[in-house]
Design an enzyme around this catalytic site. Structure first.
Site, PDB file in Angstrom:
ATOM      1  CB  THR A 126      -0.915  -0.013   1.246  1.00  0.00           C
ATOM      2  OG1 THR A 126      -1.713  -1.189   1.190  1.00  0.00           O
ATOM      3  CG2 THR A 126      -1.821   1.206   1.299  1.00  0.00           C
ATOM      4  CB  THR A 158       0.903  -4.992   9.573  1.00  0.00           C
ATOM      5  OG1 THR A 158      -0.382  -4.443   9.316  1.00  0.00           O
ATOM      6  CG2 THR A 158       0.863  -5.808  10.860  1.00  0.00           C
ATOM      7  NE  ARG A 265     -25.275  -4.967  35.205  1.00  0.00           N
ATOM      8  CZ  ARG A 265     -25.022  -3.954  36.005  1.00  0.00           C
ATOM      9  NH1 ARG A 265     -24.234  -4.121  37.066  1.00  0.00           N
ATOM     10  NH2 ARG A 265     -25.542  -2.771  35.750  1.00  0.00           N
ATOM     11  CD  GLN A 333     -26.848  -1.933  23.017  1.00  0.00           C
ATOM     12  OE1 GLN A 333     -25.897  -1.369  22.506  1.00  0.00           O
ATOM     13  NE2 GLN A 333     -27.832  -1.279  23.600  1.00  0.00           N
ATOM     14  CD  GLU A 360      -4.152  -9.403   4.730  1.00  0.00           C
ATOM     15  OE1 GLU A 360      -4.425 -10.341   3.979  1.00  0.00           O
ATOM     16  OE2 GLU A 360      -3.308  -9.476   5.650  1.00  0.00           O
TER      17      GLU A 360
HETATM   18  N1  CAA Z   1      -3.730 -14.610  -7.972  1.00  0.00           N
HETATM   19  C1  CAA Z   1      -2.869 -14.559  -9.032  1.00  0.00           C
HETATM   20  N2  CAA Z   1      -2.983 -13.638 -10.027  1.00  0.00           N
HETATM   21  C2  CAA Z   1      -3.985 -12.750  -9.929  1.00  0.00           C
HETATM   22  C3  CAA Z   1      -4.907 -12.756  -8.871  1.00  0.00           C
HETATM   23  C4  CAA Z   1      -4.757 -13.738  -7.868  1.00  0.00           C
HETATM   24  N3  CAA Z   1      -5.608 -13.795  -6.839  1.00  0.00           N
HETATM   25  N4  CAA Z   1      -5.776 -11.739  -9.028  1.00  0.00           N
HETATM   26  C5  CAA Z   1      -5.436 -11.125 -10.169  1.00  0.00           C
HETATM   27  N5  CAA Z   1      -4.351 -11.752 -10.702  1.00  0.00           N
HETATM   28  C6  CAA Z   1      -3.697 -11.393 -11.970  1.00  0.00           C
HETATM   29  C7  CAA Z   1      -4.709 -11.370 -13.083  1.00  0.00           C
HETATM   30  O1  CAA Z   1      -4.896 -12.651 -13.639  1.00  0.00           O
HETATM   31  C8  CAA Z   1      -4.097 -10.415 -14.062  1.00  0.00           C
HETATM   32  O2  CAA Z   1      -3.097 -11.053 -14.815  1.00  0.00           O
HETATM   33  P1  CAA Z   1      -3.268 -11.254 -16.408  1.00  0.00           P
HETATM   34  O3  CAA Z   1      -3.416  -9.860 -16.957  1.00  0.00           O
HETATM   35  O4  CAA Z   1      -2.014 -11.950 -16.836  1.00  0.00           O
HETATM   36  O5  CAA Z   1      -4.492 -12.070 -16.582  1.00  0.00           O
HETATM   37  C9  CAA Z   1      -3.380  -9.423 -13.169  1.00  0.00           C
HETATM   38  O6  CAA Z   1      -3.161 -10.086 -11.897  1.00  0.00           O
HETATM   39  C10 CAA Z   1      -4.173  -8.168 -12.939  1.00  0.00           C
HETATM   40  O7  CAA Z   1      -5.373  -8.556 -12.324  1.00  0.00           O
HETATM   41  P2  CAA Z   1      -6.657  -7.610 -12.230  1.00  0.00           P
HETATM   42  O8  CAA Z   1      -7.044  -7.179 -13.603  1.00  0.00           O
HETATM   43  O9  CAA Z   1      -7.668  -8.290 -11.412  1.00  0.00           O
HETATM   44  O10 CAA Z   1      -6.074  -6.329 -11.494  1.00  0.00           O
HETATM   45  P3  CAA Z   1      -6.782  -5.038 -11.027  1.00  0.00           P
HETATM   46  O11 CAA Z   1      -5.877  -3.914 -11.228  1.00  0.00           O
HETATM   47  O12 CAA Z   1      -8.160  -5.005 -11.620  1.00  0.00           O
HETATM   48  O13 CAA Z   1      -6.862  -5.238  -9.438  1.00  0.00           O
HETATM   49  C11 CAA Z   1      -8.028  -5.458  -7.368  1.00  0.00           C
HETATM   50  C12 CAA Z   1      -7.913  -5.706  -8.885  1.00  0.00           C
HETATM   51  C13 CAA Z   1      -8.824  -6.642  -6.928  1.00  0.00           C
HETATM   52  C14 CAA Z   1      -8.763  -4.185  -7.064  1.00  0.00           C
HETATM   53  C15 CAA Z   1      -6.673  -5.457  -6.631  1.00  0.00           C
HETATM   54  O14 CAA Z   1      -5.941  -4.306  -6.928  1.00  0.00           O
HETATM   55  C16 CAA Z   1      -6.884  -5.575  -5.130  1.00  0.00           C
HETATM   56  O15 CAA Z   1      -7.023  -6.670  -4.591  1.00  0.00           O
HETATM   57  N6  CAA Z   1      -6.908  -4.436  -4.399  1.00  0.00           N
HETATM   58  C17 CAA Z   1      -6.934  -4.449  -2.984  1.00  0.00           C
HETATM   59  C18 CAA Z   1      -5.537  -4.277  -2.477  1.00  0.00           C
HETATM   60  C19 CAA Z   1      -5.325  -4.928  -1.145  1.00  0.00           C
HETATM   61  O16 CAA Z   1      -5.944  -5.928  -0.782  1.00  0.00           O
HETATM   62  N7  CAA Z   1      -4.407  -4.374  -0.399  1.00  0.00           N
HETATM   63  C20 CAA Z   1      -4.032  -4.940   0.838  1.00  0.00           C
HETATM   64  C21 CAA Z   1      -2.811  -4.266   1.337  1.00  0.00           C
HETATM   65  S1  CAA Z   1      -1.786  -5.338   2.220  1.00  0.00           S
HETATM   66  C22 CAA Z   1      -2.341  -5.324   3.780  1.00  0.00           C
HETATM   67  O17 CAA Z   1      -3.380  -4.826   4.096  1.00  0.00           O
HETATM   68  C23 CAA Z   1      -1.421  -6.070   4.672  1.00  0.00           C
HETATM   69  C24 CAA Z   1      -1.213  -5.489   6.005  1.00  0.00           C
HETATM   70  O18 CAA Z   1      -0.172  -4.902   6.315  1.00  0.00           O
HETATM   71  C25 CAA Z   1      -2.240  -5.802   6.999  1.00  0.00           C
END
Ligand code: CAA
Length: 381
Positions: A126, A158, A265, A333, A360
């Site tokens: 992020t 994190t 309680r 609550q 996530e």
């Molecule tokens: N596994 C493997 N490959 C994947 C996949 C998966 N689950 N999901 C997508 N891909 C691949 C796709 O197949 C695609 O590849 P090809 O072009 O070769 O087919 C490529 O990745 C791009 O995929 P998308 O078109 O789906 O990509 P997008 O730009 O539309 O993204 C999204 C979609 C779902 C919004 C994604 O950006 C997302 O999940 N966003 C949320 C981000 C997130 O969860 N952040 C968490 C931060 S980490 C955190 O919180 C940890 C912490 O410290 C607590």
């Protein structure tokens, strides 16, 4: 709620239960107030094998399947979601990515320390300008003679200030998901700075950081994958399962606390557990908790059988995180005014749960992923 578990699973769950009651529950309120978990807890988690679940014994891992991982995370989160988060990130997002995608040398270098808990990892995806839209991140890695020079900023990371290694996602190619690579960056590299973010609503015992990479030079062998976005998405599929398992534990903790309190309680001359409207609150909490667990265990089962589980992980994460918020809110609550002060654990359950509908992948992102899987239509673009 229980399904048939093997003796091995039951024993592991019992170990996690005891560890949580002995090493986590007595300290959780203090860690929350002081905004810092005792650092010694991390090697203790390593000693009992909780930081090596799913990792090969050759690298210090303790083996076990995805269900085993969920069982442990549920118990740990019942005690303190902040501790659960340390495991989910250091082991779940980073060590498992190294185990899956790393070279033998990368595995030898990082996995023994991470599984022992003598080292910690963070997942630096992020950025200030790209949260949900992770595929458009702008941190850059430029090829140099001996490796790469990385420049950029990461936020809400994190374990950020505690980490020895950061899994950093940076752009090595063109725009969009395809131009992203993944690097294993030692956090003592010159130019790497992590600054702790204080004053969080929940998960206060965790070290959450903003990270700056200012011309950080890494060697060629820091590159984990040139398909960094896919690696991140794959890690997050399992990550979402682990958040869901943690939410089940937090919801269960809130329910157990509310049940105990409702039995003790007294108002109007009898325990409040005897009032129908209190029973309604408790019944709703129990149903939400069990439904969340079943959705989570379905993900673990699919993953353990080598089946696709991404959409199911989104469903479990969506449902369990929203359930954890609702269940903790109901618990308050039941507790009435006592639920509003931190002498009792239920306020903390609510504060900790709140972030799980954000990180996530937000609830909205999970719904769009589920919608895309159902309809075949991509609503992100
Ligand atoms: N596994 C493997 N490959 C994947 C996949 C998966 N689950 N999901 C997508 N891909 C691949 C796709 O197949 C695609 O590849 P090809 O072009 O070769 O087919 C490529 O990745 C791009 O995929 P998308 O078109 O789906 O990509 P997008 O730009 O539309 O993204 C999204 C979609 C779902 C919004 C994604 O950006 C997302 O999940 N966003 C949320 C981000 C997130 O969860 N952040 C968490 C931060 S980490 C955190 O919180 C940890 C912490 O410290 C607590």
């Amino acid at each position: 709620m229980d399904l048939t578990l093997s003796d091995e699973h039951r024993q592991l769950r019992e170990l996690a239960r005891r560890f949580t009651d002995d090493r986590i529950v007595p300290h959780a309120t203090r860690w929350d107030r002081e905004e810092a978990i005792d650092r010694e807890l991390v090697p203790a988690l390593g000693e009992v094998g909780f930081l090596g679940l799913g990792i090969d014994e050759r690298y210090g891992g303790s083996g076990g399947d995805n269900l085993a991982y969920c069982l442990v995370l549920e118990e740990v989160a019942r005690g303190d979601s902040a501790v659960r988060g340390i495991i989910s990130v250091s082991l779940g997002l980073v060590a498992k990515s190294i185990a899956r995608h790393g070279t033998e040398e990368q595995k030898q270098r990082w996995l023994p320390g991470l599984t022992a808990g003598t080292q910690i990892a963070c997942f630096a995806l992020t950025e200030p300008g790209t949260g949900s839209d992770a595929g458009n991140l702008v941190t850059k890695a430029v090829k140099t003679d001996g490796g790469y020079r990385i420049t950029g900023r990461k936020v809400f990371i994190t374990n950020g200030t505690w980490a020895d290694v950061a899994l950093v996602f940076a752009r090595t190619g063109g725009p969009g998901p395809k131009g992203i690579s993944a690097f294993l960056v030692p956090t003592d590299a010159p130019g790497f700075t992590a600054t702790e973010i204080k004053g969080k609503l929940g998960m206060r015992g965790q070290a959450t950081a903003e990270i700056t990479l200012d011309d950080v030079e890494v060697a060629e062998d820091a590159l984990l994958s040139t398909e960094g976005f896919k690696l991140a998405m794959g890690a997050l599929d399992k990550g979402r399962m682990s958040v869901a398992a943690g939410c089940v534990g937090a919801a269960r903790g809130a329910l157990e606390a509310a049940l105990k309190y409702a039995g003790e309680r007294e108002q109007f001359g009898k325990p409040i557990a005897g009032f129908q409207l209190v029973q309604e609150l408790l019944a709703d909490m129990a149903v939400e908790t069990d439904a969340a667990r079943l959705l989570t265990w379905r993900v673990a089962d699919l993953a353990d059988r080598g089946q696709p589980f991404g959409t199911e992980a989104s469903m479990a994460k969506l449902f369990a995180s929203e359930a954890a918020v609702k269940v903790a809110n109901n618990a308050i609550q039941v507790f009435g005014g006592y639920g509003y002060i931190d002498e009792y654990p239920v306020g903390k359950y609510l504060r900790d749960a709140r972030v799980t509908t954000l990180y996530e992948g937000t609830s909205q992102i999970q719904k769009l992923l589920i919608g895309r899987a159902l309809t075949g239509v991509n609503a992100f673009i």
